[in-house]
Design a protein around this motif. Structure first.
Motif, PDB file in Angstrom:
ATOM      1  N   ALA A  96      44.546  43.891  40.110  1.00  0.00           N
ATOM      2  CA  ALA A  96      44.385  43.731  41.553  1.00  0.00           C
ATOM      3  C   ALA A  96      45.373  44.621  42.284  1.00  0.00           C
ATOM      4  O   ALA A  96      46.525  44.775  41.868  1.00  0.00           O
ATOM      5  CB  ALA A  96      44.585  42.272  41.938  1.00  0.00           C
ATOM      6  N   ARG A 107      41.589  47.923  42.957  1.00  0.00           N
ATOM      7  CA  ARG A 107      42.328  47.854  41.695  1.00  0.00           C
ATOM      8  C   ARG A 107      43.339  48.991  41.621  1.00  0.00           C
ATOM      9  O   ARG A 107      43.138  50.047  42.183  1.00  0.00           O
ATOM     10  CB  ARG A 107      41.375  47.979  40.510  1.00  0.00           C
ATOM     11  CG  ARG A 107      40.441  46.815  40.376  1.00  0.00           C
ATOM     12  CD  ARG A 107      39.551  47.019  39.188  1.00  0.00           C
ATOM     13  NE  ARG A 107      38.592  45.935  39.111  1.00  0.00           N
ATOM     14  CZ  ARG A 107      38.401  45.209  38.024  1.00  0.00           C
ATOM     15  NH1 ARG A 107      39.080  45.449  36.940  1.00  0.00           N
ATOM     16  NH2 ARG A 107      37.516  44.241  38.018  1.00  0.00           N
ATOM     17  N   THR A 151      47.335  41.828  47.027  1.00  0.00           N
ATOM     18  CA  THR A 151      46.299  40.868  46.663  1.00  0.00           C
ATOM     19  C   THR A 151      46.956  39.684  45.969  1.00  0.00           C
ATOM     20  O   THR A 151      47.777  39.866  45.086  1.00  0.00           O
ATOM     21  CB  THR A 151      45.276  41.498  45.700  1.00  0.00           C
ATOM     22  OG1 THR A 151      44.702  42.653  46.318  1.00  0.00           O
ATOM     23  CG2 THR A 151      44.181  40.521  45.333  1.00  0.00           C
TER      24      THR A 151
END
Length: 83
Positions: free
Chosen positions: A12, A6, A16
Motif C-alpha cells: 500500500a 502501491r 494508506t
C-alpha cells in the motif's frame, strides 16, 4: 489497489492505513487452529511452521487513503482495498 496505490514493492502506498488481520488458509478457508499452532510455538518451531503454514493479511477496510482519514465516511462510500 491499482498500480497508483502501491509502492514499488507492491505494498500500500504511503498515507494508506488498512484494517485487517493475519490469517492462515486451510483449503481456501481461514483456519484458527493453524494460527494458534503458530502463535503458541517457540521461535524455531514458528519459523518451521511459517514455511508450511504461510500467513496472509486479509484487509477488511481502508481507514486512510493518501493521508486522509476516511473513517467519517459511510462504510459503503469508503475506497475499497482493491480500488
Amino acid at each position: 489497489m491499482d498500480g497508483s496505490r502501491r509502492d514499488r514493492h507492491g505494498l500500500a502506498a504511503p498515507g494508506t492505513v488498512l484494517d485487517g488481520e493475519a490469517v492462515i488458509y486451510n483449503e481456501n478457508r481461514a483456519g484458527l487452529q493453524r494460527w494458534q499452532s503458530r502463535a503458541h510455538s517457540g521461535p524455531a518451531r514458528a519459523r518451521e511452521l511459517a514455511a508450511f503454514l504461510p500467513a496472509s493479511y486479509a484487509v477488511f477496510d481502508v481507514l486512510a487513503r493518501d493521508g486522509q482519514d476516511v473513517r467519517g465516511h459511510p462504510y459503503t462510500e469508503r475506497p475499497g482495498p482493491a480500488s
